[in-house]
Motif scaffolding. Structure first.
Motif, PDB file in Angstrom:
ATOM      1  N   LEU A   1       0.783  -1.146   0.002  1.00 30.45           N
ATOM      2  CA  LEU A   1      -0.074   0.021   0.020  1.00 30.45           C
ATOM      3  C   LEU A   1       0.985   1.313   0.059  1.00 30.45           C
ATOM      4  O   LEU A   1       0.476   2.396  -0.791  1.00 30.45           O
ATOM      5  N   ALA A   2       2.128   1.242   0.749  1.00 28.36           N
ATOM      6  CA  ALA A   2       2.819   2.494   0.944  1.00 28.36           C
ATOM      7  C   ALA A   2       3.520   2.568  -0.503  1.00 28.36           C
ATOM      8  O   ALA A   2       3.578   3.671  -1.013  1.00 28.36           O
ATOM      9  N   VAL A   3       3.965   1.602  -0.971  1.00 29.53           N
ATOM     10  CA  VAL A   3       4.672   1.730  -2.208  1.00 29.53           C
ATOM     11  C   VAL A   3       3.766   2.103  -3.641  1.00 29.53           C
ATOM     12  O   VAL A   3       4.048   2.916  -4.354  1.00 29.53           O
ATOM     13  N   ASN A   4       2.492   1.708  -3.445  1.00 30.56           N
ATOM     14  CA  ASN A   4       1.439   2.052  -4.443  1.00 30.56           C
ATOM     15  C   ASN A   4       0.983   3.470  -4.211  1.00 30.56           C
ATOM     16  O   ASN A   4       0.381   3.902  -5.171  1.00 30.56           O
ATOM     17  N   SER A   5       1.347   4.111  -3.281  1.00 31.53           N
ATOM     18  CA  SER A   5       0.907   5.476  -2.847  1.00 31.53           C
ATOM     19  C   SER A   5       1.250   6.357  -3.751  1.00 31.53           C
ATOM     20  O   SER A   5       2.361   6.338  -4.224  1.00 31.53           O
ATOM     21  N   ASP A   6       0.144   7.330  -4.177  1.00 29.85           N
ATOM     22  CA  ASP A   6       0.621   8.513  -5.151  1.00 29.85           C
ATOM     23  C   ASP A   6       0.901   9.703  -4.309  1.00 29.85           C
ATOM     24  O   ASP A   6       0.926  10.725  -4.968  1.00 29.85           O
ATOM     25  N   LEU A   7       1.025   9.652  -2.950  1.00 30.04           N
ATOM     26  CA  LEU A   7       1.200  10.715  -2.142  1.00 30.04           C
ATOM     27  C   LEU A   7       2.746  11.364  -2.639  1.00 30.04           C
ATOM     28  O   LEU A   7       3.492  10.589  -2.362  1.00 30.04           O
ATOM     29  N   PRO A   8       2.522  12.846  -2.984  1.00 29.55           N
ATOM     30  CA  PRO A   8       4.106  13.291  -3.573  1.00 29.55           C
ATOM     31  C   PRO A   8       4.811  13.680  -2.232  1.00 29.55           C
ATOM     32  O   PRO A   8       4.356  13.613  -1.152  1.00 29.55           O
ATOM     33  N   GLU A   9       6.113  13.813  -2.595  1.00 28.83           N
ATOM     34  CA  GLU A   9       6.899  14.481  -1.344  1.00 28.83           C
ATOM     35  C   GLU A   9       6.343  15.805  -0.980  1.00 28.83           C
ATOM     36  O   GLU A   9       6.200  16.743  -1.935  1.00 28.83           O
ATOM     37  N   PRO A  10       6.651  16.026   0.270  1.00 31.57           N
ATOM     38  CA  PRO A  10       5.976  17.561   0.660  1.00 31.57           C
ATOM     39  C   PRO A  10       7.122  18.567   0.378  1.00 31.57           C
ATOM     40  O   PRO A  10       6.557  19.765  -0.078  1.00 31.57           O
ATOM     41  N   PHE A  11       8.450  18.411   0.248  1.00 36.10           N
ATOM     42  CA  PHE A  11       9.019  19.516   0.294  1.00 36.10           C
ATOM     43  C   PHE A  11      10.116  19.344  -1.000  1.00 36.10           C
ATOM     44  O   PHE A  11      11.412  19.795  -0.914  1.00 36.10           O
ATOM     45  N   TYR A  12       9.852  18.452  -2.002  1.00 37.14           N
ATOM     46  CA  TYR A  12      10.453  18.207  -3.336  1.00 37.14           C
ATOM     47  C   TYR A  12       9.609  18.291  -4.386  1.00 37.14           C
ATOM     48  O   TYR A  12       8.285  17.611  -4.217  1.00 37.14           O
ATOM     49  N   ASP A  13       9.947  19.193  -5.507  1.00 40.17           N
ATOM     50  CA  ASP A  13       8.822  19.282  -6.521  1.00 40.17           C
ATOM     51  C   ASP A  13       9.354  17.894  -7.516  1.00 40.17           C
ATOM     52  O   ASP A  13      10.067  16.893  -7.187  1.00 40.17           O
ATOM     53  N   SER A  14       8.433  17.665  -8.384  1.00 41.22           N
ATOM     54  CA  SER A  14       8.432  16.522  -9.243  1.00 41.22           C
ATOM     55  C   SER A  14       9.693  16.221  -9.985  1.00 41.22           C
ATOM     56  O   SER A  14       9.930  15.028 -10.409  1.00 41.22           O
ATOM     57  N   GLN A  15      10.732  17.295  -9.941  1.00 43.00           N
ATOM     58  CA  GLN A  15      11.921  17.098 -10.495  1.00 43.00           C
ATOM     59  C   GLN A  15      13.042  16.652  -9.373  1.00 43.00           C
ATOM     60  O   GLN A  15      14.147  16.519  -9.713  1.00 43.00           O
ATOM     61  N   GLY A  16      12.530  16.563  -8.265  1.00 41.45           N
ATOM     62  CA  GLY A  16      13.299  16.478  -7.104  1.00 41.45           C
ATOM     63  C   GLY A  16      13.956  17.501  -6.542  1.00 41.45           C
ATOM     64  O   GLY A  16      15.139  17.469  -5.916  1.00 41.45           O
TER      65      GLY A  16
END
Length: 264
Positions: A110-125
């Motif tokens: 369930l954790a690995v499948n989660s689509d919750l993004p990183e809070p303090f990094y954008d989609s490019q890291g």
């Protein structure tokens, strides 16, 4: 919502995880100083009052006589954190019932499948500093979830599930931990890399190196440290490339003294 810098977040979330009731206390070097801890852990388990620290001690000392009591408490408890830690302990103690492994695998999946993004990094890291990342803000708005709750999930709840699966050292978790290396959740990657190192899955070394290379600078040394636990020249060289020299030296010295890949 404002936040502190990623470096501060990383340091403090690791302290939170290592000091929480879900994860074990710092086992490294402590159990030898307190031999009566095992007797106390066994007693608390028999009384139905077992805590995560007790489970860790029982697993560390292979106290298989506690398996029936742990099974009973697993069935009774409604606290998810306690339930996961007991399942982790039962797998490490060699419980023959696959229900405990399947429970850990389900939670980690369930954790690995989660689509919750990183809070303090954008989609490019890229670090967003004191601001929540745009896609994280969009996610919590779309799901109507409080920001603090979602931050805790991203930095603690979801990575912890991968950590507990990896901590078992069970090779059945290798496929999922390899998937976790591709996650955008960087703490999840840290724990997955450690789990693969614990299972000594040398075929995952290139995948761990690739995960290090794709991670933000704040996380590269944390992921790379897992490579020190492989008796493999490319793994060792990669660890030296991505860890500060003094940090790598200390990590190797602690490994020689018996410190495990998970830090206990």
């Amino acid at each position: 919502m404002n936040a502190r810098s990623p470096n501060w977040i990383l340091r403090n979330v690791l302290c939170l995880m290592l000091g929480s009731t879900l994860l074990p206390f710092a086992m490294y070097g402590q159990t030898q100083k307190e031999p009566n801890e095992l007797d106390r852990a066994i007693a608390r388990t028999k009384s139905g009052n077992v805590g995560s620290r007790d489970v860790e001690i029982l697993a560390k000392f292979k106290a298989t006589q506690s398996i029936p009591a742990l099974e009973a408490q697993f069935a009774r408890t409604t606290d998810m954190n306690t339930k996961m830690k007991i399942a982790d302990g039962l797998v490490r103690l060699g419980d023959k019932d696959d229900a405990y492994w399947n429970f850990l695998l389900q939670q980690a999946t369930l954790a690995v499948n989660s689509d919750l993004p990183e809070p303090f990094y954008d989609s490019q890291g890229n670090a967003t500093g004191r601001q929540l990342a745009p896609d994280f803000k969009a996610w919590i708005q779309a799901h109507q979830i409080d920001a603090s709750t979602a931050i805790r999930s991203a930095l603690f709840d979801l990575p912890s599930r991968v950590m507990l699966l990896g901590e078992t050292g069970d090779a059945r978790g290798i496929p999922l931990m390899r998937r976790a290396l591709q996650s955008r959740n960087y703490l999840m990657i840290v724990w997955a890399a450690k789990g693969l190192a614990l299972t000594q899955d040398k075929q995952s070394i290139p995948l761990i190196i690739a995960a290090v290379q794709g991670a933000p600078p704040e996380y590269q040394a944390l992921i790379a440290e897992s490579l020190l636990y492989f008796d493999d020249v490319p793994a060792q060289n990669a660890a030296d490339s991505y860890m500060p020299k003094d940090q790598a030296k200390i990590a190797r010295e602690e490994k020689t003294r018996g410190r495990g890949v998970f830090g206990w």
